[in-house]
Design a protein around this motif. Sequence first.
Motif, PDB file in Angstrom:
ATOM      1  N   THR A  54       0.846  -1.193   0.000  1.00 30.63           N
ATOM      2  CA  THR A  54       0.000   0.000   0.000  1.00 30.63           C
ATOM      3  C   THR A  54       0.883   1.246   0.000  1.00 30.63           C
ATOM      4  O   THR A  54       1.966   1.248   0.599  1.00 30.63           O
ATOM      5  CB  THR A  54      -0.927   0.049   1.225  1.00 30.63           C
ATOM      6  OG1 THR A  54      -0.134  -0.015   2.418  1.00 30.63           O
ATOM      7  CG2 THR A  54      -1.930  -1.099   1.202  1.00 30.63           C
ATOM      8  N   LEU A  55       0.413   2.283  -0.665  1.00 29.59           N
ATOM      9  CA  LEU A  55       1.105   3.561  -0.661  1.00 29.59           C
ATOM     10  C   LEU A  55       0.593   4.401   0.502  1.00 29.59           C
ATOM     11  O   LEU A  55      -0.597   4.371   0.831  1.00 29.59           O
ATOM     12  CB  LEU A  55       0.879   4.301  -1.979  1.00 29.59           C
ATOM     13  CG  LEU A  55       1.766   3.872  -3.153  1.00 29.59           C
ATOM     14  CD1 LEU A  55       1.287   4.499  -4.444  1.00 29.59           C
ATOM     15  CD2 LEU A  55       3.216   4.253  -2.889  1.00 29.59           C
ATOM     16  N   THR A  57       0.193   7.565   0.626  1.00 29.66           N
ATOM     17  CA  THR A  57      -0.531   8.769   0.230  1.00 29.66           C
ATOM     18  C   THR A  57      -1.801   8.385  -0.510  1.00 29.66           C
ATOM     19  O   THR A  57      -1.765   7.603  -1.460  1.00 29.66           O
ATOM     20  CB  THR A  57       0.338   9.679  -0.662  1.00 29.66           C
ATOM     21  OG1 THR A  57      -0.453  10.719  -1.225  1.00 29.66           O
ATOM     22  CG2 THR A  57       0.991   8.898  -1.790  1.00 29.66           C
ATOM     23  N   THR A  58      -2.929   8.912  -0.084  1.00 30.75           N
ATOM     24  CA  THR A  58      -4.208   8.555  -0.713  1.00 30.75           C
ATOM     25  C   THR A  58      -4.287   9.056  -2.142  1.00 30.75           C
ATOM     26  O   THR A  58      -4.996   8.466  -2.959  1.00 30.75           O
ATOM     27  CB  THR A  58      -5.373   9.137   0.094  1.00 30.75           C
ATOM     28  OG1 THR A  58      -5.195  10.560   0.231  1.00 30.75           O
ATOM     29  CG2 THR A  58      -5.443   8.517   1.486  1.00 30.75           C
ATOM     30  N   ALA A  61      -2.525   6.265  -4.033  1.00 31.00           N
ATOM     31  CA  ALA A  61      -2.945   4.913  -3.678  1.00 31.00           C
ATOM     32  C   ALA A  61      -4.193   4.478  -4.438  1.00 31.00           C
ATOM     33  O   ALA A  61      -4.369   3.289  -4.727  1.00 31.00           O
ATOM     34  CB  ALA A  61      -3.195   4.829  -2.176  1.00 31.00           C
ATOM     35  N   GLU A  65      -0.952   0.939  -8.707  1.00 33.08           N
ATOM     36  CA  GLU A  65      -0.880  -0.369  -8.059  1.00 33.08           C
ATOM     37  C   GLU A  65       0.165  -1.250  -8.728  1.00 33.08           C
ATOM     38  O   GLU A  65       0.431  -1.115  -9.927  1.00 33.08           O
ATOM     39  CB  GLU A  65      -2.236  -1.065  -8.114  1.00 33.08           C
ATOM     40  CG  GLU A  65      -2.734  -1.361  -9.512  1.00 33.08           C
ATOM     41  CD  GLU A  65      -4.071  -2.083  -9.505  1.00 33.08           C
ATOM     42  OE1 GLU A  65      -4.647  -2.248  -8.427  1.00 33.08           O
ATOM     43  OE2 GLU A  65      -4.528  -2.491 -10.595  1.00 33.08           O
ATOM     44  N   HIS A  93       7.116   8.111  -3.953  1.00 31.86           N
ATOM     45  CA  HIS A  93       6.297   7.580  -2.859  1.00 31.86           C
ATOM     46  C   HIS A  93       6.428   6.052  -2.771  1.00 31.86           C
ATOM     47  O   HIS A  93       6.450   5.491  -1.668  1.00 31.86           O
ATOM     48  CB  HIS A  93       4.838   7.983  -3.047  1.00 31.86           C
ATOM     49  CG  HIS A  93       4.534   9.368  -2.562  1.00 31.86           C
ATOM     50  ND1 HIS A  93       4.298   9.658  -1.241  1.00 31.86           N
ATOM     51  CD2 HIS A  93       4.450  10.548  -3.234  1.00 31.86           C
ATOM     52  CE1 HIS A  93       4.068  10.955  -1.109  1.00 31.86           C
ATOM     53  NE2 HIS A  93       4.152  11.515  -2.295  1.00 31.86           N
TER      54      HIS A  93
END
Length: 300
Positions: A54-55, A57-58, A61, A65, A93
């Motif tokens: 998962t990253l 930062t939204t 994210a 992927e 990121h």
Amino acid sequence: MNFLQSVLEHELTNADIVILDNASGNDSVPEIRDWIDARFPADAPPLLDPSRFTLGTTRFAAHVEPVYVKGRVALFSSDQNYGFSGGNNALAHIGRALGHEFLYLLNSDTLFTDRFAVSKLEALHDADPLAYASGPCVINFDGSFDSPFRRDSFWGDALYYGPVNRIRRLFSLPILQFDISALSRPSGAQVYKISGAAMFFPTARFFELDGLDENVWLSSEEAILGEKVLKAGGKIIYLPTTVLLHVKAASPRPKAKRIDILANHFTQRNYYYRRYRGYLGWQMALLRAGQRVRLLMARL
């Protein structure tokens, strides 16, 4: 695939490699996956688990992927095109999420020529904590240099550089802003800006600078980075003893398209002048007048 081939040929497979397909809209993802699967070794543990990665930062994210992993190579795909700056920010990121100390942000049309390219830049940053960013000698396929450059002056930009550089190009001479002195500094030279095709950062420094400015996508990315580093009290170092080739693949464009690109270049350049150089109204008016003349000449 030429970039990946150059990685293999120069035995750089001990580095973690992250590739981002920035919503290209073509068949590059399966092509890259098949190429990696056929040629890259799988003698290292997988760089990440796609089902669990998962990253932090939204913003990225929701769109970026991992789609394929083999050993130390990970291929990511984005369903949104973030442009040059945004795509590199997304990669940064990913690198931070993987715990990497350094980031080497590279265009896909660059080629390695030196198996020690990464270790040389790492050593440079280890020796100088004020080095916020660095870059190698980048040479275009026509033999010209893609960097480094000195800081522009207002009067040079407004009145002098354009016509003089036009004449210099006719004789295959570098533009006036080219920092020739940096080429003869084998231990590295502090410069204003390096080529955006190959930028090396300590990960922490990249995020201290708040990454690359995504308000520009065609012009001035490197100059904005230069201003950010200056404001932070850091340095950008150019290392001429490691070389990358830059293919710069481009198809011929009709005149109308070239004029649109030039107009967009000026729009983004003006953003840089206002936001990062703090030019006053009269200065911007003079620069815009010169830009209108250049656009008029381009239409002739």
